[in-house]
Design an enzyme around this catalytic site. Structure first.
Site, PDB file in Angstrom:
ATOM      1  N   LYS A   1      50.985  43.902  35.443  1.00 22.69           N
ATOM      2  CA  LYS A   1      50.592  42.720  36.219  1.00 22.69           C
ATOM      3  C   LYS A   1      49.603  41.872  35.422  1.00 22.69           C
ATOM      4  O   LYS A   1      48.724  42.399  34.735  1.00 22.69           O
ATOM      5  CB  LYS A   1      49.980  43.184  37.542  1.00 22.69           C
ATOM      6  CG  LYS A   1      49.700  42.075  38.551  1.00 22.69           C
ATOM      7  CD  LYS A   1      49.208  42.681  39.863  1.00 22.69           C
ATOM      8  CE  LYS A   1      48.890  41.621  40.916  1.00 22.69           C
ATOM      9  NZ  LYS A   1      48.407  42.236  42.176  1.00 22.69           N
TER      10      LYS A   1
ATOM     11  N   SER B   1      50.616  40.994  46.320  1.00 22.62           N
ATOM     12  CA  SER B   1      50.549  40.049  45.220  1.00 22.62           C
ATOM     13  C   SER B   1      51.242  40.560  43.946  1.00 22.62           C
ATOM     14  O   SER B   1      51.483  39.794  43.015  1.00 22.62           O
ATOM     15  CB  SER B   1      49.081  39.719  44.903  1.00 22.62           C
ATOM     16  OG  SER B   1      48.372  40.878  44.471  1.00 22.62           O
TER      17      SER B   1
ATOM     18  N   SER C   1      48.813  45.296  48.031  1.00 21.35           N
ATOM     19  CA  SER C   1      49.588  44.526  47.067  1.00 21.35           C
ATOM     20  C   SER C   1      50.412  45.337  46.078  1.00 21.35           C
ATOM     21  O   SER C   1      51.204  44.759  45.332  1.00 21.35           O
ATOM     22  CB  SER C   1      48.671  43.574  46.299  1.00 21.35           C
ATOM     23  OG  SER C   1      48.248  42.523  47.133  1.00 21.35           O
TER      24      SER C   1
END
Length: 433
Positions: free
Chosen positions: A84, A159, A183
């Protein structure tokens, strides 16, 4: 006698990867090339990646093939990983999905990335995410909207939407995401993969662009429990874990409105755990608890943004500015978070496990606003500081996955993986992913 067909290179798990490379049926280099080709073919639609490190991945593959050949392979030798974009990867953009950080390139690896490399993992690149990790759709104005590989008309969640999409698409064996209020687990649920939010503080957050230092956790997503276990151990997680004897059940799921398929998956998982003593738990106002967690996170983000929130306002999306403004004016009782943490920890104790749906719904239409209750269940583990594992628990009528989560005592990650393995083995076959 005919030779067994070689598994698809984009669907290998860790054990299969090591087996076929040691047998000379393929090479790590070939697996990496196949992953890069698949990213080139499908990611223009899915938008899972922000940066792809082709040269670095191929260099690492050469080393992995050499180590496997000479018998010095490490635990994650040749395992493809994507990270990420709020987690630092040396030489790649470290933007946290923000235009405000578009030009920032990490000069070193985050601690977790360094650990994975030392275990033999190959970093393919960095992944799309909801801007600043403050949101749950990965509709990113600056880097494109990530889509769900199971149905590109739907969201992968957020997210860590790029992380869920990359693993589900077969672009990588493992992805790292971050989980502040759900997330990692929400994208895992929407994309039909496994996601682990560790005990708060179990993994170093060195090299993480924070949302909320007190709630943030870096965690892995994989397509199998065996891979999740291998990665957890390679990251330094313990194999020893408490024995889970009590099943904690939230009364009437606190009234959260869940889709029928989600409830069916939850009930199916529940029926596999008859061996555990059942203990009720009452929590009221999950929406207020989740909102308090959001407000806390957004206000912490405002503090680290500082003056840039005003001077660089044009580099923040309209949606992000609205969320930060909302958090400024919202009323949220900090005492509610402390009381919730204490209630959940007391209920789980040293040998309990809380079973919940991961999200109340399946992946919704890409581009639409996230349901308000999306993180009602997932936020509880972050607020309590406890580990939580999301696992697939079936499909809805459209073939979209539903999921349940297990929340356990501190440092019970290994026990949660073992219990998830039991649930998967005992679930009725038609419900299995």
């Amino acid at each position: 006698m005919p030779t067994a067909a070689l598994p698809a290179l984009d669907r290998l798990d860790i054990a299969e990867l090591h087996a076929v490379v040691r047998a000379g049926e393929t090479s790590v280099g070939a697996v990496v090339d196949a992953a890069l080709a698949e990213i080139d073919r499908r990611d223009p639609v899915l938008r899972a990646f922000i940066d792809v490190d082709r040269e670095g991945a191929r260099r690492s593959a050469v080393e992995s093939d050499a180590r496997i050949a000479d018998g010095t392979a490490r635990p994650l030798e040749g395992v493809t990983v994507a990270v990420k974009a709020n987690i630092a990867v040396a030489g790649l953009h470290w933007n946290a999905g923000m235009s405000l950080r578009r030009t920032i390139v990490a000069d070193r690896d985050a601690a977790v990335v360094e650990t994975l490399r030392a275990a033999g993992a190959i970093i393919l690149g960095t992944l799309n995410m909801h801007e600043a990790a403050l949101g749950a759709t990965t509709d990113n104005e600056w880097f494109g909207s990530a889509r769900n590989p199971l149905d590109p008309a739907r969201t992968p969640g957020g997210s860590s939407g790029g992380s869920g999409a990359a693993v589900a698409a077969g672009f990588c064996i493992l992805a790292l995401g971050t989980d502040t209020l759900g997330s990692v687990r929400i994208p895992a649920a929407y994309c039909g993969v496994y996601g682990l939010k560790p005990t708060n503080g179990a993994l170093s957050d060195d090299g993480l662009v924070p949302l909320s230092r007190s709630l943030d956790c870096i965690g892995p997503l994989t397509r199998s429990l065996a891979d999740l276990e291998a990665v957890w151990l390679a990251l330094g997680g313990g194999a020893d874990s408490p024995v889970l004897k009590r099943l904690i059940l939230l009364d009437d799921l606190a009234g959260v409105d869940c889709q029928p398929a989600v409830l069916a998956g939850y009930e199916a998982a529940l029926h596999t755990l008859d061996q555990l003593e059942r203990v009720p738990l009452r929590l009221d106002e999950l929406s207020a608890i989740r909102t308090a967690g959001f407000v806390k996170s957004a206000r912490e983000m405002s503090r680290w943004l500082g003056d840039e929130r005003a001077t660089g306002a044009e580099l923040l999306s309209k949606d992000l500015r609205w969320l930060l403004d909302y958090a400024d004016r919202a009323t949220a009782d900090p005492a509610l978070l402390a009381a919730t943490r204490a209630t959940i920890r007391e209920a789980i104790g040293a040998d309990g496990v809380l079973l919940l749906p991961t999200a109340p719904q399946v992946a919704f239409a890409q581009g639409s606003r996230a349901p308000a209750n999306q993180a009602d269940f997932t936020a509880l583990a972050n607020i309590a500081g406890l580990p939580a594992l999301s696992l697939p628990a079936g499909f809805d009528a459209d073939g979209m996955p539903v999921a349940v989560q297990l929340i356990g005592p501190p440092n019970s990650e290994a026990a949660l993986i073992a219990l998830a393995r039991h649930i998967v083995a005992a679930m009725p076959a038609p419900l299995l992913i």
